[in-house]
Each structure stands twice: as C-alpha cells, then as structure tokens.
Design a protein around this motif. Sequence first.
Motif, PDB file in Angstrom:
ATOM      1  N   ARG A  20       0.810  -1.226  -0.099  1.00 15.62           N
ATOM      2  CA  ARG A  20       0.041   0.141  -0.060  1.00 15.62           C
ATOM      3  C   ARG A  20       0.827   1.123   0.096  1.00 15.62           C
ATOM      4  NH1 ARG A  20      -5.071  -0.009   3.905  1.00 15.62           N
ATOM      5  NH2 ARG A  20      -5.832  -1.401   2.346  1.00 15.62           N
ATOM      6  N   LYS A  21       1.966   1.209   0.655  1.00 15.64           N
ATOM      7  CA  LYS A  21       2.970   2.429   0.853  1.00 15.64           C
ATOM      8  C   LYS A  21       3.817   2.368  -0.335  1.00 15.64           C
ATOM      9  CE  LYS A  21       4.258   1.726   4.968  1.00 15.64           C
ATOM     10  NZ  LYS A  21       4.733   1.874   6.347  1.00 15.64           N
ATOM     11  N   THR A  22       4.558   1.268  -0.490  1.00 11.44           N
ATOM     12  CA  THR A  22       5.425   1.193  -1.512  1.00 11.44           C
ATOM     13  C   THR A  22       5.122   1.050  -2.913  1.00 11.44           C
ATOM     14  OG1 THR A  22       6.159  -1.030  -1.080  1.00 11.44           O
ATOM     15  CG2 THR A  22       7.164   0.529   0.557  1.00 11.44           C
ATOM     16  N   LYS A  23       4.139   0.363  -3.063  1.00 16.51           N
ATOM     17  CA  LYS A  23       3.544  -0.003  -4.266  1.00 16.51           C
ATOM     18  C   LYS A  23       4.487  -0.884  -4.763  1.00 16.51           C
ATOM     19  CE  LYS A  23       0.428   3.270  -4.327  1.00 16.51           C
ATOM     20  NZ  LYS A  23      -0.842   3.150  -3.978  1.00 16.51           N
ATOM     21  N   ARG A  24       5.106  -1.869  -3.876  1.00 15.49           N
ATOM     22  CA  ARG A  24       5.843  -2.840  -4.476  1.00 15.49           C
ATOM     23  C   ARG A  24       4.967  -3.872  -4.891  1.00 15.49           C
ATOM     24  NH1 ARG A  24       9.757  -4.403  -0.248  1.00 15.49           N
ATOM     25  NH2 ARG A  24      10.908  -2.534  -0.794  1.00 15.49           N
ATOM     26  N   SER A  25       5.231  -4.884  -6.034  1.00 10.78           N
ATOM     27  CA  SER A  25       4.250  -5.863  -6.399  1.00 10.78           C
ATOM     28  C   SER A  25       5.043  -7.064  -6.275  1.00 10.78           C
ATOM     29  CB  SER A  25       3.904  -5.443  -7.766  1.00 10.78           C
ATOM     30  OG  SER A  25       3.117  -6.493  -8.396  1.00 10.78           O
ATOM     31  N   ILE A  26       4.743  -7.913  -5.595  1.00 14.00           N
ATOM     32  CA  ILE A  26       5.116  -9.541  -5.813  1.00 14.00           C
ATOM     33  C   ILE A  26       4.210 -10.257  -6.516  1.00 14.00           C
ATOM     34  CG2 ILE A  26       5.972 -11.142  -4.060  1.00 14.00           C
ATOM     35  CD1 ILE A  26       6.256  -9.243  -2.029  1.00 14.00           C
ATOM     36  N   ARG A  27       4.672 -11.005  -7.458  1.00 14.18           N
ATOM     37  CA  ARG A  27       3.887 -11.717  -8.346  1.00 14.18           C
ATOM     38  C   ARG A  27       4.096 -13.279  -8.455  1.00 14.18           C
ATOM     39  NH1 ARG A  27       4.600  -8.321 -13.580  1.00 14.18           N
ATOM     40  NH2 ARG A  27       6.751  -8.494 -12.967  1.00 14.18           N
ATOM     41  N   LEU A  28       3.477 -13.857  -9.101  1.00 12.48           N
ATOM     42  CA  LEU A  28       3.358 -15.149  -9.546  1.00 12.48           C
ATOM     43  C   LEU A  28       4.666 -15.451 -10.287  1.00 12.48           C
ATOM     44  CD1 LEU A  28       1.836 -18.281  -8.956  1.00 12.48           C
ATOM     45  CD2 LEU A  28       0.937 -17.611 -11.125  1.00 12.48           C
ATOM     46  N   GLY A  29       5.602 -16.268  -9.898  1.00 11.11           N
ATOM     47  CA  GLY A  29       6.691 -16.718 -10.521  1.00 11.11           C
ATOM     48  C   GLY A  29       8.071 -15.946 -10.243  1.00 11.11           C
ATOM     49  N   ASP A  30       7.894 -14.884  -9.191  1.00 10.22           N
ATOM     50  CA  ASP A  30       8.888 -14.415  -8.860  1.00 10.22           C
ATOM     51  C   ASP A  30       9.820 -15.204  -7.999  1.00 10.22           C
ATOM     52  OD1 ASP A  30       8.415 -11.940 -10.069  1.00 10.22           O
ATOM     53  OD2 ASP A  30       7.311 -11.036  -8.302  1.00 10.22           O
ATOM     54  N   GLU A  31      11.144 -14.661  -7.966  1.00 19.67           N
ATOM     55  CA  GLU A  31      12.345 -15.702  -6.941  1.00 19.67           C
ATOM     56  C   GLU A  31      12.543 -14.801  -5.920  1.00 19.67           C
ATOM     57  OE1 GLU A  31      15.339 -16.068  -9.602  1.00 19.67           O
ATOM     58  OE2 GLU A  31      14.470 -17.442 -10.743  1.00 19.67           O
ATOM     59  N   LEU A  32      12.349 -15.395  -4.768  1.00 17.41           N
ATOM     60  CA  LEU A  32      12.865 -14.878  -3.387  1.00 17.41           C
ATOM     61  C   LEU A  32      13.710 -15.735  -2.469  1.00 17.41           C
ATOM     62  CD1 LEU A  32       9.919 -14.355  -1.393  1.00 17.41           C
ATOM     63  CD2 LEU A  32       9.973 -15.984  -3.099  1.00 17.41           C
ATOM     64  N   ARG A  33      14.386 -15.182  -1.644  1.00 20.79           N
ATOM     65  CA  ARG A  33      14.884 -16.018  -0.486  1.00 20.79           C
ATOM     66  C   ARG A  33      14.258 -16.091   0.836  1.00 20.79           C
ATOM     67  NH1 ARG A  33      19.544 -19.425  -0.788  1.00 20.79           N
ATOM     68  NH2 ARG A  33      20.453 -19.327   1.357  1.00 20.79           N
ATOM     69  N   VAL A  34      14.066 -17.471   1.224  1.00 25.54           N
ATOM     70  CA  VAL A  34      13.106 -17.555   2.203  1.00 25.54           C
ATOM     71  C   VAL A  34      13.870 -18.189   3.601  1.00 25.54           C
ATOM     72  CG1 VAL A  34      11.055 -17.465   0.810  1.00 25.54           C
ATOM     73  CG2 VAL A  34      12.269 -19.553   1.226  1.00 25.54           C
ATOM     74  N   LYS A  35      13.319 -18.052   4.561  1.00 25.06           N
ATOM     75  CA  LYS A  35      13.679 -18.977   5.766  1.00 25.06           C
ATOM     76  C   LYS A  35      12.787 -19.928   6.317  1.00 25.06           C
ATOM     77  CE  LYS A  35      16.156 -16.931   8.986  1.00 25.06           C
ATOM     78  NZ  LYS A  35      16.672 -16.119   9.989  1.00 25.06           N
ATOM     79  N   LEU A  36      12.931 -21.344   6.593  1.00 22.45           N
ATOM     80  CA  LEU A  36      12.007 -22.318   7.064  1.00 22.45           C
ATOM     81  C   LEU A  36      11.897 -21.848   8.451  1.00 22.45           C
ATOM     82  CD1 LEU A  36      10.334 -24.867   6.821  1.00 22.45           C
ATOM     83  CD2 LEU A  36      12.491 -26.067   6.971  1.00 22.45           C
ATOM     84  N   VAL A  37      10.760 -21.591   9.164  1.00 23.79           N
ATOM     85  CA  VAL A  37      10.474 -21.169  10.454  1.00 23.79           C
ATOM     86  C   VAL A  37       9.484 -22.216  11.168  1.00 23.79           C
ATOM     87  CG1 VAL A  37      10.758 -18.847   9.750  1.00 23.79           C
ATOM     88  CG2 VAL A  37       8.195 -19.618   9.756  1.00 23.79           C
ATOM     89  N   ARG A  38       8.812 -23.075  10.584  1.00 15.85           N
ATOM     90  CA  ARG A  38       7.809 -24.068  11.019  1.00 15.85           C
ATOM     91  C   ARG A  38       7.558 -25.269  10.056  1.00 15.85           C
ATOM     92  NH1 ARG A  38       2.469 -25.462  12.198  1.00 15.85           N
ATOM     93  NH2 ARG A  38       1.657 -24.205  10.330  1.00 15.85           N
ATOM     94  N   VAL A  39       7.710 -26.466  10.852  1.00 15.88           N
ATOM     95  CA  VAL A  39       7.453 -27.720  10.035  1.00 15.88           C
ATOM     96  C   VAL A  39       6.393 -28.358  10.877  1.00 15.88           C
ATOM     97  CG1 VAL A  39       8.204 -30.020   9.204  1.00 15.88           C
ATOM     98  CG2 VAL A  39       9.754 -27.961   8.913  1.00 15.88           C
ATOM     99  N   ASP A  40       5.114 -28.740  10.236  1.00 16.74           N
ATOM    100  CA  ASP A  40       3.991 -29.561  10.972  1.00 16.74           C
ATOM    101  C   ASP A  40       3.764 -30.738  10.481  1.00 16.74           C
ATOM    102  OD1 ASP A  40       1.791 -30.337  12.365  1.00 16.74           O
ATOM    103  OD2 ASP A  40       0.899 -28.142  12.394  1.00 16.74           O
TER     104      ASP A  40
END
Length: 202
Positions: free
Chosen positions: A116-136
């Motif tokens: 809403r503020k930055t107008k940054r768009s994150i879309r289907l197919g984008d690549e990113l770095r993630v951290k695993l925080v929970r396994v159930d």
Amino acid sequence: PIRRYADLVVHRLLHSYETDQTKRAPSASQLEETCEHISFTERNAVDAERRSVKLKQIEFLADRVGEEFDAVISGVVNFGLFVKLEETLAEGLIKMRDLDDDFYVFDEKRYAIVGRKTKRSIRLGDELRVKLVRVDPDRAELDFIPVEEKKPGGGARTEPKKRDAEAKTKKRQTSSKGASKKRRDGEGARSGASGRRRRRRR
C-alpha cells in the motif's frame, strides 16, 4: 498409465461395434457409472501420491528449521504466498502477516500482492530468498518468512530478486539511450557550428 482401465473400456466398445456384438456392449447408464468410479479412484491415487511426496519432503526438512533457501512463488492468495523451494520442490506458505515491510493488498486479477505504501508488487513466478520457520508433520505444513536483503545504503528490503534484475536492466537501457542521445546531440551541434564557420569564410 492412470487411465489404463478407461482405455480398456473404450477398446471393448470399439471391438463390440466392429464385430457387430453391440448387444453385449454396456448401456449408457453403466458407462456413466464406470466413468464416475474411474474418476473417483484416479483422484484418490493422485491425492495419495501427492500426500506421500509431501510427507517425505517434510521429513527431510524437519531438521532444517532456521535455514535459508531459494524459492519461487507458486501461488498467490488473500492470506499469503505459496512458495516452492528450488532445491527440494517442497511447497509452503508465507503468511501475509509475516510480510512486515508494508501492508500488502491482494490483487486477484494480476496474481500478485501490492504494497500500500511502497506500491511494491510481488507476483506469481517471482524468485525470492526464504527462511524455514515451522514444520508441522501432523498437518503436512511448512511455514516460511522472506529473508531481508540489505541495501547498499542501509535499511532492508524483501523485494524478489527477479524484480531487482529487471529494474537494473531497465536502468542500464535508459542510461545507454540517454548517453547515445547526448552523443548525437553533441555531434549535431558540432556539425552545425562547423557549417556556420564555413559559410562565414565564404
């Protein structure tokens, strides 16, 4: 093949019509019942296969909580982002509340979320770095959070790598076009000045 029995039913029908034994062919209601049964068992087989793969992925990642992975956004919903790890193809969720750099709004038509503020768009197919925080294991769920990438001048960002690369490419193209135009303008100015000097000499 999953549809092997369905193929067999079709082959039997063709054989009965070819040999003029249509009286032995099943009726329309019998065929409909057979098709429903085949579809039901096929869905069960697919679900069982997906479930077994998911459980093995969760078993593999159970001891890797806190580690970072490269991922691709595989789904966008109103409550978060589904991401698929490039290393293991395991899929999990980044909850909307864990995207704390902005307030994101779901854009269903574009398969994206927009800040809403930055107008940054994150879309289907984008690549990113993630951290695993929970396994159930009981619910067969994996939860991730985006990893913040430090900006050169301080601060942090969670913008996908793909968007960064596109922005850099556009910037280089714009700079190149600007430099070319300046060179052309400079050459034109020099050529005009030279022509005026020649006319004055005459």
